[in-house]
Scaffold this active site. Structure first.
Site, PDB file in Angstrom:
ATOM      1  N   CYS A  46      21.741  12.640 -17.557  1.00 52.58           N
ATOM      2  CA  CYS A  46      22.311  12.755 -16.211  1.00 52.58           C
ATOM      3  C   CYS A  46      22.856  11.423 -15.756  1.00 52.58           C
ATOM      4  O   CYS A  46      22.732  10.414 -16.443  1.00 52.58           O
ATOM      5  CB  CYS A  46      21.250  13.253 -15.241  1.00 52.58           C
ATOM      6  SG  CYS A  46      19.919  12.072 -15.069  1.00 52.58           S
ATOM      7  N   CYS A  49      20.367   8.642 -15.555  1.00 54.49           N
ATOM      8  CA  CYS A  49      20.028   8.023 -16.841  1.00 54.49           C
ATOM      9  C   CYS A  49      21.058   6.953 -17.194  1.00 54.49           C
ATOM     10  O   CYS A  49      20.719   5.871 -17.650  1.00 54.49           O
ATOM     11  CB  CYS A  49      20.010   9.064 -17.955  1.00 54.49           C
ATOM     12  SG  CYS A  49      18.842  10.373 -17.672  1.00 54.49           S
ATOM     13  N   ASP A 455       9.932  31.441 -44.741  1.00 53.07           N
ATOM     14  CA  ASP A 455       8.974  30.463 -45.206  1.00 53.07           C
ATOM     15  C   ASP A 455       7.708  30.728 -44.387  1.00 53.07           C
ATOM     16  O   ASP A 455       7.771  31.367 -43.346  1.00 53.07           O
ATOM     17  CB  ASP A 455       9.542  29.072 -44.920  1.00 53.07           C
ATOM     18  CG  ASP A 455       8.508  27.992 -45.004  1.00 53.07           C
ATOM     19  OD1 ASP A 455       7.764  27.994 -45.992  1.00 53.07           O
ATOM     20  OD2 ASP A 455       8.456  27.150 -44.101  1.00 53.07           O
ATOM     21  N   ASP A 633      11.657  25.805 -42.472  1.00 57.17           N
ATOM     22  CA  ASP A 633      11.787  24.516 -41.797  1.00 57.17           C
ATOM     23  C   ASP A 633      11.430  23.342 -42.691  1.00 57.17           C
ATOM     24  O   ASP A 633      11.626  22.209 -42.313  1.00 57.17           O
ATOM     25  CB  ASP A 633      10.891  24.493 -40.551  1.00 57.17           C
ATOM     26  CG  ASP A 633       9.427  24.494 -40.934  1.00 57.17           C
ATOM     27  OD1 ASP A 633       9.100  25.072 -41.990  1.00 57.17           O
ATOM     28  OD2 ASP A 633       8.618  23.922 -40.195  1.00 57.17           O
ATOM     29  N   ASP A 637      12.030  23.961 -48.482  1.00 56.21           N
ATOM     30  CA  ASP A 637      12.887  25.134 -48.295  1.00 56.21           C
ATOM     31  C   ASP A 637      14.367  24.795 -48.447  1.00 56.21           C
ATOM     32  O   ASP A 637      15.191  25.694 -48.571  1.00 56.21           O
ATOM     33  CB  ASP A 637      12.701  25.711 -46.884  1.00 56.21           C
ATOM     34  CG  ASP A 637      11.289  26.188 -46.662  1.00 56.21           C
ATOM     35  OD1 ASP A 637      10.769  26.848 -47.560  1.00 56.21           O
ATOM     36  OD2 ASP A 637      10.722  25.888 -45.604  1.00 56.21           O
TER      37      ASP A 637
END
Lengths: 742, 53
Positions: A46, A49, A455, A633, A637
């Site tokens: 934003c 920030c 997985d 993940d 994999d």
């Protein structure tokens, strides 16, 4: 890089306490008499920030320039002075509460930037050309109806040519290049008819203009270019936007390695610069950057992302550790065994590359359409030419003109726009749900799947071991919880969190790989493995239970396992209801996999698979004509993800799995795969409708063109109408289905 | 009929070309590199010269 969060989570030990946590000076570039550092800032989103970070840095008198790019979350800082100041700059930003990761802009894909600019430039030129040529053409058409002198009409048409020809030469380059590439490779793609259409329209207009004819289509050529470039730019935006997001994910994870020099200095090097034999410091919460052997320290490593095993692995000096594992407990020093290109990770990357090579580029819907469309339209044009020339006694020039007008009226502009417009709307809607689709055609493929492979660890399960079986005796839990406070082992910490107030008894000793013991007035209490507590190890439960032995009591058992995600069963049931076959591919031990598969009702479950075994299964399925969605993940994999028909990983996943997958789902939200699938199916339906609409215009107008009734005005109206229809229809692809909710 | 066109058409094309060149300049100047940032930056008050680049 140690993140602020990691420092807070874990008590800093001797090594982290007295050294800077932000050794980023290895990434500094020299710039004039100063330096420049590029940092990726996580958490900035934003106006506040931007101003907090920039103002904080500008308060530093040495800083000459600080600018945060909010779209890319990249911070660029320049300062006068030497490199070492970089660490202070990174520390200052982290103190504000943002995670930072240094990066080398040279390593980022620069192609994106260049392609984007080229397309925007071409788009601007085409926009200018089409609006101005339309202005001139309208005057001519109005003039034809009234009494504009021939000379003025001609002047306007020459002006239109003057604007169109350079615009086609510059703006058409992306299409010409792609078409040439395709032809050289001996195939056709959608760009071949597009390039041909643009070139023919322009050429015939120049010829007609020279012989003062009626059929001058410069406005159509410019508008065709403009509309097609919009489609191309949308397509590029889809790719660039998600590629940028994935790159950001990867950069935040792929940090450097803290190399310890002999003089005690610690230097942050990029992981690929670590030479074998170097000592690397891995703090708690960090990823191990290279394969190696532990030289100092004991820790429990979370290897779930590397091998799929859900139970943390305890390591002590001499043990081998794999790159990518996460150090869960206390700091370790490891001696690098291989440089990054020879590590376990590099082996996986090689497998991924092989798998991608074997899979080959997917045939996109647009290219498939081009295969039908091109011969059909070109056949109609050829028929027109022959019909008029041979049977209707027209001159060859007239017959050719009518034939070309068929190609112009059947302009592929609606087709060029029909697919990318839907893709940009659908992927944009998914992006707002934090689902990243890396390429537009991933949605097309997702909509066509017939089989889903999962997985286990981290995908169907949470990927974190939890205590699931507690002893009945409350007192035993309290004793165990207070004893467990002395250990950093994840299982011990899970027990401790049941009674966080428990204070560890004095005289506790941690026995690496076995457990903890404490001497009390009554005798010795032990918490740990079955054998350590004097119980015969049943074998099958190895690593998934902890025992507590106390003098005068029977030993108590704490069973822990990696629990199923709460949405897993729902997702599997929904997929089965849709007629897909679910499969489970795991690197974890066979009995664990078997139990879990039974609970989910998955019949096709495979355990103990190595990355190459998963890859082979996926390749077998592909050879049998199955279209498999692979969801996983882990690092293990990644090759399977690359080989699958379409694949999905998670934001929490291993970087290699994210770069191999087509879709990146938000962390810990397996149910988003259903949302994505429903959106993909909807998007493909809209794409087909769009192609149908485009075809409808063609079917209606091609006969008109074949009979020679097309005028430049008619062509312009048809093009505008068909483009507008498909664009408006594309907007319907953005609605995300709520059907996926559990 | 022809006389006004002789200067009106070049003016029209010239204005269009001007817009095109202005766009090319903004593109080259990097003004499209941070569209999210630009929309947020207008909310801050740092309009003094040292904050502009």
């Amino acid at each position: 890089m140690t993140t602020a969060a990691a420092v807070l989570d874990h008590v800093p030990d001797r090594e982290t306490a007295n050294e800077t946590a932000h050794a980023v000076s290895g990434f500094v570039q020299a710039e004039g008499d100063g330096c420049r550092l590029h940092l990726l800032v996580d958490g900035a989103h934003c106006a506040a920030c931007i101003s907090t970070i920039e103002n904080r840095l500008q308060r530093d008198p040495a800083v000459t320039d600080a600018r945060l790019n909010l779209s890319l979350r990249r911070l660029s800082v320049a300062w006068r002075g030497d490199k070492s100041h970089a660490d202070r700059i990174a520390a200052a930003v982290e103190q504000l509460g943002y995670r930072v990761a240094p990066f080398d802009p040279e390593h980022l894909t620069r192609i994106d930037d260049r392609t984007g600019r080229e397309l925007l430039r071409a788009l601007a030129i085409a926009a200018f050309a089409s609006s101005n040529v339309m202005m001139l053409s309208l005057a001519v058409w109005a003039g034809q109806a009234q009494d504009m002198p021939q000379g003025t009409q001609l002047l306007f048409q020459w002006l239109a040519a003057l604007v169109t020809l350079p615009a086609v030469a510059i703006g058409g380059r992306p299409f010409f290049r792609s078409a040439l590439q395709a032809i050289r490779a001996g195939r056709t793609n959608i760009d071949v008819p597009i390039a041909l259409g643009i070139l023919l329209t322009t050429t015939i207009s120049v010829v007609e203009l020279a012989r003062h004819g009626r059929d001058v289509y410069f406005d159509s050529a410019a508008a065709l270019l403009f509309v097609l470039l919009i489609g191309r730019y949308l397509d590029f935006r889809v790719r660039a936007r998600s590629r940028g997001a994935v790159e950001r994910l990867l950069m935040l994870k792929a940090h450097g390695a803290a190399v310890c020099h002999e003089d005690g200095r610690i230097e942050m090097l990029p992981a690929d610069a670590v030479a074998p034999g170097m000592i690397v410091l891995v703090r708690a919460g960090e990823r191990i950057p290279v394969d190696g052997r532990v030289t100092e320290g004991r820790a429990a490593l979370d290897v779930s992302i590397v091998t799929g095993e859900s139970i943390p692995q305890s390591v002590s000096p001499g043990d081998r550790v794999l790159a990518g594992s996460i150090n869960g407990a206390s700091a370790l020093r490891i001696r690098a065994a291989n440089t990054i290109d020879r590590s376990h990770l590099a082996e996986i990357v090689r497998l991924v590359e092989q798998a991608e090579l074997k899979r080959g580029p997917a045939l996109t819907l647009a290219d498939r359409v081009a295969r039908i469309w091109t011969p059909a339209v070109h056949g109609a044009a050829f028929l027109t030419l022959m019909g008029w020339w041979l049977f209707a006694d027209a001159s060859f020039a007239t017959a050719l003109l009518y034939a070309v007008s068929v190609l112009i009226i059947a302009c592929p502009c609606a087709i060029g726009l029909a697919v990318p417009a839907v893709q940009v709307v659908a992927t944009g809607a998914l992006l707002r749900k934090n689902i990243l689709v890396r390429s537009g055609d991933a949605l097309e493929r997702l909509a066509r799947i017939d089989h889903v492979a999962f997985d286990k660890t981290g995908t169907l399960t949470e990927g974190r071991a939890r205590i699931t079986e507690w002893p009945r005796d409350k007192d035993a839990i309290v004793v165990a919880a207070s004893l467990a406070a002395a250990s950093t082992h994840p299982a011990a910490q899970a027990i401790h969190s049941a009674y966080p107030d428990g204070i560890p008894p004095k005289n506790t000793t941690e026995h690496a790989g076995l457990g903890i013991s404490a001497i009390t007035p009554e005798g010795e209490i032990r918490l740990g493995r079955a054998s350590f507590c004097g119980i015969a190890d049943a074998g099958c439960n190895h690593g998934s239970e902890i025992w507590l032995s106390r003098p005068g009591f029977t030993p108590e058992r704490f069973g822990f396992e990696d629990p199923l995600r709460k949405e897993s069963l729902h997702v599997i049931e929904r997929l089965r209801a849709k007629g897909f076959i679910p499969s489970l591919l795991s690197g974890d031990r066979e009995p664990v996999v078997r139990t879990l598969a039974r609970r989910l009702g998955i019949e096709d479950a495979h355990g103990g698979l190595l990355p190459k075994d998963k890859l082979r299964l996926l390749e077998d399925w592909r050879e049998n004509g199955r279209r498999v969605l692979m969801v996983g993940d882990g690092l293990n994999d990644a090759p399977a993800l690359a080989a699958a028909y379409v694949s999905a990983s998670f934001t929490h996943g291993a970087p290699a799995s994210q770069s191999a997958a087509d879709i990146v789902l938000p962390s810990d939200r397996l149910d988003t795969i259903l949302t994505t699938w429903l959106t993909a199916r909807r998007a493909v339906r809209v794409i087909y409708q769009n192609l149908g609409l485009a075809a409808l215009y063609n079917v209606a107008l091609i006969p008109v063109a074949m009979l020679g009734f097309v005028t430049p005005l008619g062509a312009a109206v048809a093009m505008a109408a068909s483009s507008l229809t498909v664009t408006l229809n594309a907007l319907r692809a953005g609605r995300i289905s709520q059907e996926a909710r559990p | 009929m022809m006389a006004p066109l002789l200067f009106l058409v070049p003016i029209a094309l010239g204005l269009g070309a001007l817009g095109l060149f202005a766009f090319m300049w903004t593109l080259k100047n990097g003004q499209y590199e941070d569209l999210d940032g630009a929309s947020q930056r207008i909310l801050t008050d740092n309009d003094s010269p040292e904050h502009t680049r």
